[in-house]
Scaffold this motif. Structure first.
Motif, PDB file in Angstrom:
ATOM      1  N   ILE A  38      66.458  42.445  30.273  1.00 32.85           N
ATOM      2  CA  ILE A  38      65.097  43.105  31.458  1.00 32.85           C
ATOM      3  C   ILE A  38      65.030  45.133  31.207  1.00 32.85           C
ATOM      4  O   ILE A  38      65.500  45.100  30.296  1.00 32.85           O
ATOM      5  CB  ILE A  38      65.453  43.209  32.386  1.00 32.85           C
ATOM      6  CG1 ILE A  38      64.815  43.805  34.097  1.00 32.85           C
ATOM      7  CG2 ILE A  38      67.010  44.280  33.538  1.00 32.85           C
ATOM      8  CD1 ILE A  38      64.848  43.681  35.133  1.00 32.85           C
ATOM      9  N   GLY A  79      72.162  37.785  36.355  1.00 32.70           N
ATOM     10  CA  GLY A  79      70.995  38.135  37.019  1.00 32.70           C
ATOM     11  C   GLY A  79      69.633  36.859  36.050  1.00 32.70           C
ATOM     12  O   GLY A  79      70.928  35.394  35.965  1.00 32.70           O
ATOM     13  N   ASN A  80      68.999  37.235  36.469  1.00 33.77           N
ATOM     14  CA  ASN A  80      68.271  35.809  36.247  1.00 33.77           C
ATOM     15  C   ASN A  80      67.569  35.767  34.474  1.00 33.77           C
ATOM     16  O   ASN A  80      67.244  34.592  34.451  1.00 33.77           O
ATOM     17  CB  ASN A  80      66.266  36.360  36.050  1.00 33.77           C
ATOM     18  CG  ASN A  80      66.462  37.401  37.905  1.00 33.77           C
ATOM     19  OD1 ASN A  80      67.056  36.922  38.591  1.00 33.77           O
ATOM     20  ND2 ASN A  80      64.962  37.337  38.366  1.00 33.77           N
ATOM     21  N   TRP A  90      62.097  38.022  32.153  1.00 34.91           N
ATOM     22  CA  TRP A  90      61.728  39.501  32.696  1.00 34.91           C
ATOM     23  C   TRP A  90      59.544  39.549  31.331  1.00 34.91           C
ATOM     24  O   TRP A  90      59.623  40.336  31.294  1.00 34.91           O
ATOM     25  CB  TRP A  90      62.503  39.902  32.094  1.00 34.91           C
ATOM     26  CG  TRP A  90      63.459  40.270  33.192  1.00 34.91           C
ATOM     27  CD1 TRP A  90      64.663  39.700  33.187  1.00 34.91           C
ATOM     28  CD2 TRP A  90      63.378  40.531  35.206  1.00 34.91           C
ATOM     29  NE1 TRP A  90      65.123  39.946  34.374  1.00 34.91           N
ATOM     30  CE2 TRP A  90      63.873  39.802  34.729  1.00 34.91           C
ATOM     31  CE3 TRP A  90      62.427  40.479  35.593  1.00 34.91           C
ATOM     32  CZ2 TRP A  90      64.463  40.610  36.961  1.00 34.91           C
ATOM     33  CZ3 TRP A  90      62.334  41.256  37.211  1.00 34.91           C
ATOM     34  CH2 TRP A  90      63.455  40.883  37.087  1.00 34.91           C
ATOM     35  N   ALA A 128      72.867  48.034  39.391  1.00 32.42           N
ATOM     36  CA  ALA A 128      71.900  46.672  38.147  1.00 32.42           C
ATOM     37  C   ALA A 128      70.763  47.054  38.705  1.00 32.42           C
ATOM     38  O   ALA A 128      70.191  48.019  40.044  1.00 32.42           O
ATOM     39  CB  ALA A 128      72.105  45.740  38.820  1.00 32.42           C
ATOM     40  N   PRO A 129      69.496  46.625  38.158  1.00 29.63           N
ATOM     41  CA  PRO A 129      69.447  46.979  36.891  1.00 29.63           C
ATOM     42  C   PRO A 129      70.077  48.012  36.194  1.00 29.63           C
ATOM     43  O   PRO A 129      70.502  49.805  36.065  1.00 29.63           O
ATOM     44  CB  PRO A 129      67.664  47.053  36.073  1.00 29.63           C
ATOM     45  CG  PRO A 129      67.329  46.461  37.096  1.00 29.63           C
ATOM     46  CD  PRO A 129      67.540  47.025  38.475  1.00 29.63           C
ATOM     47  N   ARG A 177      64.604  42.007  46.076  1.00 25.51           N
ATOM     48  CA  ARG A 177      65.897  40.968  46.270  1.00 25.51           C
ATOM     49  C   ARG A 177      66.634  41.784  47.057  1.00 25.51           C
ATOM     50  O   ARG A 177      67.504  42.542  46.906  1.00 25.51           O
ATOM     51  CB  ARG A 177      66.292  39.929  45.887  1.00 25.51           C
ATOM     52  CG  ARG A 177      65.294  38.883  44.933  1.00 25.51           C
ATOM     53  CD  ARG A 177      66.365  38.246  43.955  1.00 25.51           C
ATOM     54  NE  ARG A 177      65.235  36.635  43.656  1.00 25.51           N
ATOM     55  CZ  ARG A 177      65.869  36.283  42.382  1.00 25.51           C
ATOM     56  NH1 ARG A 177      67.309  36.074  42.378  1.00 25.51           N
ATOM     57  NH2 ARG A 177      64.893  35.394  41.954  1.00 25.51           N
ATOM     58  N   TYR A 226      69.442  45.051  47.269  1.00 22.85           N
ATOM     59  CA  TYR A 226      68.483  46.578  46.500  1.00 22.85           C
ATOM     60  C   TYR A 226      68.279  47.197  48.510  1.00 22.85           C
ATOM     61  O   TYR A 226      67.094  46.385  48.598  1.00 22.85           O
ATOM     62  CB  TYR A 226      67.582  45.516  45.552  1.00 22.85           C
ATOM     63  CG  TYR A 226      68.397  45.703  44.530  1.00 22.85           C
ATOM     64  CD1 TYR A 226      68.764  46.555  43.450  1.00 22.85           C
ATOM     65  CD2 TYR A 226      68.286  43.691  44.173  1.00 22.85           C
ATOM     66  CE1 TYR A 226      69.425  45.393  42.490  1.00 22.85           C
ATOM     67  CE2 TYR A 226      69.235  43.178  43.228  1.00 22.85           C
ATOM     68  CZ  TYR A 226      69.616  44.499  42.130  1.00 22.85           C
ATOM     69  OH  TYR A 226      69.802  43.840  41.054  1.00 22.85           O
ATOM     70  N   GLU A 271      71.434  42.476  31.724  1.00 28.18           N
ATOM     71  CA  GLU A 271      70.680  40.756  31.109  1.00 28.18           C
ATOM     72  C   GLU A 271      69.359  41.870  30.203  1.00 28.18           C
ATOM     73  O   GLU A 271      69.732  43.236  30.455  1.00 28.18           O
ATOM     74  CB  GLU A 271      70.583  40.972  32.361  1.00 28.18           C
ATOM     75  CG  GLU A 271      69.099  41.308  33.002  1.00 28.18           C
ATOM     76  CD  GLU A 271      68.672  40.034  34.118  1.00 28.18           C
ATOM     77  OE1 GLU A 271      68.648  39.352  34.099  1.00 28.18           O
ATOM     78  OE2 GLU A 271      68.381  40.494  35.531  1.00 28.18           O
ATOM     79  N   HIS A 317      74.448  40.312  46.338  1.00 29.83           N
ATOM     80  CA  HIS A 317      73.446  42.200  45.878  1.00 29.83           C
ATOM     81  C   HIS A 317      72.701  42.956  47.532  1.00 29.83           C
ATOM     82  O   HIS A 317      72.599  42.205  48.578  1.00 29.83           O
ATOM     83  CB  HIS A 317      72.423  41.014  45.106  1.00 29.83           C
ATOM     84  CG  HIS A 317      73.172  40.796  44.193  1.00 29.83           C
ATOM     85  ND1 HIS A 317      72.265  39.378  43.180  1.00 29.83           N
ATOM     86  CD2 HIS A 317      74.452  40.421  43.488  1.00 29.83           C
ATOM     87  CE1 HIS A 317      73.295  38.949  42.310  1.00 29.83           C
ATOM     88  NE2 HIS A 317      74.990  39.961  42.855  1.00 29.83           N
ATOM     89  N   TRP A 327      60.956  46.429  35.955  1.00 23.81           N
ATOM     90  CA  TRP A 327      62.149  46.583  37.091  1.00 23.81           C
ATOM     91  C   TRP A 327      62.201  48.489  37.751  1.00 23.81           C
ATOM     92  O   TRP A 327      62.565  48.591  36.556  1.00 23.81           O
ATOM     93  CB  TRP A 327      63.161  45.844  37.074  1.00 23.81           C
ATOM     94  CG  TRP A 327      64.307  45.927  38.656  1.00 23.81           C
ATOM     95  CD1 TRP A 327      64.847  47.636  38.776  1.00 23.81           C
ATOM     96  CD2 TRP A 327      64.866  45.302  39.233  1.00 23.81           C
ATOM     97  NE1 TRP A 327      65.481  47.026  39.834  1.00 23.81           N
ATOM     98  CE2 TRP A 327      65.075  45.847  40.506  1.00 23.81           C
ATOM     99  CE3 TRP A 327      63.903  43.830  40.007  1.00 23.81           C
ATOM    100  CZ2 TRP A 327      65.569  44.389  41.453  1.00 23.81           C
ATOM    101  CZ3 TRP A 327      64.370  43.103  40.878  1.00 23.81           C
ATOM    102  CH2 TRP A 327      64.982  43.555  41.589  1.00 23.81           C
ATOM    103  N   ASN A 341      73.658  32.370  39.933  1.00 27.42           N
ATOM    104  CA  ASN A 341      73.324  34.102  39.364  1.00 27.42           C
ATOM    105  C   ASN A 341      72.015  33.138  40.712  1.00 27.42           C
ATOM    106  O   ASN A 341      71.943  32.613  40.787  1.00 27.42           O
ATOM    107  CB  ASN A 341      72.401  34.288  38.890  1.00 27.42           C
ATOM    108  CG  ASN A 341      72.025  35.362  39.300  1.00 27.42           C
ATOM    109  OD1 ASN A 341      72.655  36.688  39.995  1.00 27.42           O
ATOM    110  ND2 ASN A 341      70.902  36.259  38.747  1.00 27.42           N
ATOM    111  N   GLU A 342      72.954  34.118  42.011  1.00 31.92           N
ATOM    112  CA  GLU A 342      71.665  34.158  43.304  1.00 31.92           C
ATOM    113  C   GLU A 342      71.746  32.341  43.821  1.00 31.92           C
ATOM    114  O   GLU A 342      70.023  32.605  43.351  1.00 31.92           O
ATOM    115  CB  GLU A 342      70.665  34.637  43.156  1.00 31.92           C
ATOM    116  CG  GLU A 342      71.049  36.387  42.658  1.00 31.92           C
ATOM    117  CD  GLU A 342      69.766  37.256  43.277  1.00 31.92           C
ATOM    118  OE1 GLU A 342      68.706  37.153  42.707  1.00 31.92           O
ATOM    119  OE2 GLU A 342      69.788  38.601  43.068  1.00 31.92           O
TER     120      GLU A 342
HETATM  121  O1  AHR Z   1      68.321  43.491  38.415  1.00 33.51           O
HETATM  122  C1  AHR Z   1      67.849  42.664  38.502  1.00 33.51           C
HETATM  123  C2  AHR Z   1      67.220  41.208  39.062  1.00 33.51           C
HETATM  124  O2  AHR Z   1      67.416  41.467  40.771  1.00 33.51           O
HETATM  125  C3  AHR Z   1      68.365  40.736  38.450  1.00 33.51           C
HETATM  126  O3  AHR Z   1      68.308  39.549  37.501  1.00 33.51           O
HETATM  127  C4  AHR Z   1      68.795  38.933  39.739  1.00 33.51           C
HETATM  128  O4  AHR Z   1      69.718  38.802  40.036  1.00 33.51           O
HETATM  129  C5  AHR Z   1      68.410  40.145  41.174  1.00 33.51           C
HETATM  130  O5  AHR Z   1      67.584  39.165  41.813  1.00 33.51           O
END
Ligand code: AHR
Length: 637
Positions: free
Chosen positions: A55, A253-254, A284, A487-488, A2, A422, A53, A420, A500, A373-374
């Motif tokens: 994961i 987080g998710n 997850w 994260a993560p 994401r 990434y 979280e 966020h 992930w 979250n998100e």
């Molecule tokens: O960090 C991994 C995931 O990325 C999280 O759970 C979520 O919030 C984001 O999409």
């Protein structure tokens, strides 16, 4: 992956007004000028923290020190997962899930062991191989427990042993007698002798007589951080402590949202004795035992002197399902209010008393609560109203709490907005100035998840350079960016454990290591200070970055320099009028190539190296090697 970008308003960062930045455009000598006596802005005291979280087996099979996998004996079509029948000698037995008997309403099933033939010479029972092994160390005591009952026939005591996988050698053993016909918890201790540390071990529970035995919540703990019961793995806690984190964002987080509405993080099912925690599915793709539940998150904060950033479920789950704002959402809002009371309430409140009953009478401090979250994923557009409903209810009872929105909203102005990122390293190089023009009149910013995603299972040196470039921008703008968390955070690198790739800290059952990105975090988090002096950069290459902060209490200036190219970068550092001690410290993290990295077998390939920095003066010439992140610590007088 994401990726999210916001461009919010247009105003000018105070450091720009005060100092004036000229973008680096060549590989010519760079000039960093620091006016140590002029403050541009303050540095957020909570800038760097942790996001976490369930994961990649972050908790079960990770930080949470429980050694037994599937301790609550869940089963699928293949049988009771992770539990294997043991038939020594000519013993005979069978195992399976008993859905009709368990020690509690939450765990109302069990592992049934029916032994038709067994003797002292040929015992029967079950074994568990842990989360990709059971790590054992020499001369160490392990604390175990299980719930059990027997049928009326006496199947005798249960022998619990730790056994080496390859040799079959018994490394520690204990006998648990007096198992009754009613469910009860039994405790045992196992002490190893001289041995090489190893994870190639398993736990065996056997009986020496025919009959039936039921087991549930079989547990084994090594020594934990701070000796906390039901606590955390020492090596991982030490690595987190070295980051000097100011806060912990949890539980996701998710993981907060779950795939479906029914899978939301219902914190009330994660507190109290473990036998009263049913666990729940993680989005997850594996079961969370919730052995590390709400109170354990808070104790983790306490152990590492972090403040909690408590995320409350806001009525949106990942499959695109949402709860309508209004009466349908009321129970979730009430749950959030109860949760805040559990965290902060005195013992004369209902949920504060519940926390005391769970073993922690003292309320925890709480400043930030995150609503969801998100939630930009919620295409129904309901977040605006959902946020407002939580906001009004929480502010009415807790006016001082700072409430974080996870997407832009119009109904009420959030105190803080969580964003966020990434990205690849190149994106962060280009985006290091991202917050320089953010509206200073809008909500504060929480970069609640971000990472340079290069390298697997953990980021490489190239990623660390992207991270460090981005962090210079966070520091420079920490008047508006109040918090940020990579994260993560954690990944169990054992086959099949990761969901992930590119995670900060890697581990297996026995060992752990920090990635180059982890060390960049350690370097930045350990040298942050409280103010930002007026400063500027002129010249330098296109991938050369800096930030400068100051600790007024320690009388130290922290100059961070990031050279993300294959050429060395010459820098003239000027501190006009500053009274400086002639010696400082230089902490450097260097890789020979962006692909260079650390691994579980080579954990120290890229680690910070500290040396004395000689010749500190008002003007000094410095050279930053290729692919290098540096912190220069200068002492003022
Ligand atoms: O960090 C991994 C995931 O990325 C999280 O759970 C979520 O919030 C984001 O999409």
């Amino acid at each position: 992956m994401r990726t999210m970008r916001f461009v919010i308003g247009a105003a000018v960062a105070p450091w720009l007004c005060a100092g004036g930045l000229v973008a680096a455009q060549s590989t010519a000598t760079a000039v960093v000028t620091i006016h140590a006596d002029q403050t541009a802005s303050r540095v957020s005291p909570t800038l760097y923290g942790l996001m976490t979280e369930e994961i990649n087996h972050s908790y079960d099979g990770g930080l949470y020190a429980e050694l037994i996998s599937n301790p609550t004996v869940r089963a699928d079509w293949s049988g009771v997962n992770d539990w294997i029948l043991v038939e020594d000698g000519n013993s005979e037995a069978k195992i399976g899930k008993d859905s009709a008997s368990g020690p509690s309403a939450a765990l109302n099933w069990s592992l049934r062991v029916d032994v038709s033939h067994a003797s002292a010479a040929g015992a029967a029972g079950v074994l568990n191989g842990g989360y990709w092994g059971i790590p054992l160390h020499p001369n160490t005591t392990y604390d175990g427990s299980f719930y059990a009952r027997e049928d009326s026939a006496d199947v005798g005591p249960v022998t619990v042993s730790l056994v080496a996988n390859q040799s079959g050698k018994v490394l520690a053993s204990a006998v648990v007698s007096g198992i009754g016909t009613k469910w009860q918890q039994y405790r045992y201790k196992l002490k190893t002798g001289m041995m090489e540390p190893s994870k190639e071990n398993h736990l065996v529970l056997t009986v020496a007589h025919p009959g039936s035995l039921w087991l549930q919540l079989v547990s084994l703990f090594p020594p934990t951080y701070d000796d906390t019961p039901n606590g955390n793995r020492i090596d991982l806690m030490e690595k987190l402590a070295a980051m000097h984190p100011e806060f912990l964002r949890f539980p996701g987080g998710n993981f907060l949202e779950g795939d479906h509405l029914a899978d939301w993080y219902n914190w009330k099912k994660t507190i109290g004795p473990r036998v009263d925690r049913p666990g729940h599915p993680s989005p997850w793709r594996y079961w969370s035992t919730d052995g590390l539940g709400l109170l354990e998150f808070l104790e983790w904060c306490e152990d590492l002197h972090m403040q909690p950033v408590l995320a409350v479920y806001a009525g949106y789950s990942l499959a695109g399902e949402h709860v309508n704002p209004g009466p349908d959402l009321d129970p979730y809002v009430q749950s959030a209010l109860d949760e805040i009371e559990y965290v902060t309430g005195s013992t004369d409140t209902k949920w504060g008393a519940e926390r005391a009953k769970d073993g922690h009478a003292k309320p925890f401090p709480l400043t930030y609560v995150e609503i969801g979250n998100e939630d930009w994923f919620d295409r129904s557009g309901s977040y605006d109203q959902r946020y407002a409903q939580f906001y009004q209810a929480i502010k009415a009872k807790y006016p001082d709490l700072q409430l974080i929105a996870t997407a832009p909203v119009k109904g009420v102005k959030p105190d803080v907005l969580d964003e966020h990122y990434y990205l690849r390293a190149t994106d962060f190089f280009h985006d290091a100035t991202h917050y320089d023009k953010t509206d200073r009149n809008g909500p504060k910013i929480f970069v609640g998840e971000w990472a340079t995603r290069e390298g697997t299972p953990t980021p490489n040196m190239g990623a660390a350079l992207g991270d460090a470039a981005w962090m210079t921008g966070l520091e420079r703008n920490s008047d508006i960016v109040v918090m940020a968390s990579y994260a993560p955070l954690l990944v169990n690198i054992s086959p099949g454990a990761m969901q992930w790739d590119t995670d900060l800290i890697g581990y297996d059952a026995l060992r752990s290591y920090g990635s180059p990105s982890y060390y960049a975090q350690v370097m930045f988090g350990s040298h942050i200070g409280d103010t930002q002096p007026v400063s500027s950069l002129e010249g330098g290459g296109p991938r050369f970055f800096y930030s400068v902060t100051e600790s007024t209490a320690k009388k130290q200036i922290y100059l961070k320099l990031v050279n993300a190219t294959s050429d060395a970068q010459a820098v003239d550092i000027k501190l006009p009028g500053a009274a400086l001690a002639p010696e400082g410290q230089q902490i450097s993290l260097t890789g020979h190539d962006p692909e260079a990295t650390n691994t579980i077998d080579d954990p120290d390939a890229i680690v910070p190296v500290e040396t004395v920095l000689h010749g500190v003066a008002e003007t000094m010439h410095h050279r930053v090697p290729p692919y290098t992140i540096e912190v220069l610590v200068l002492h003022t007088r």
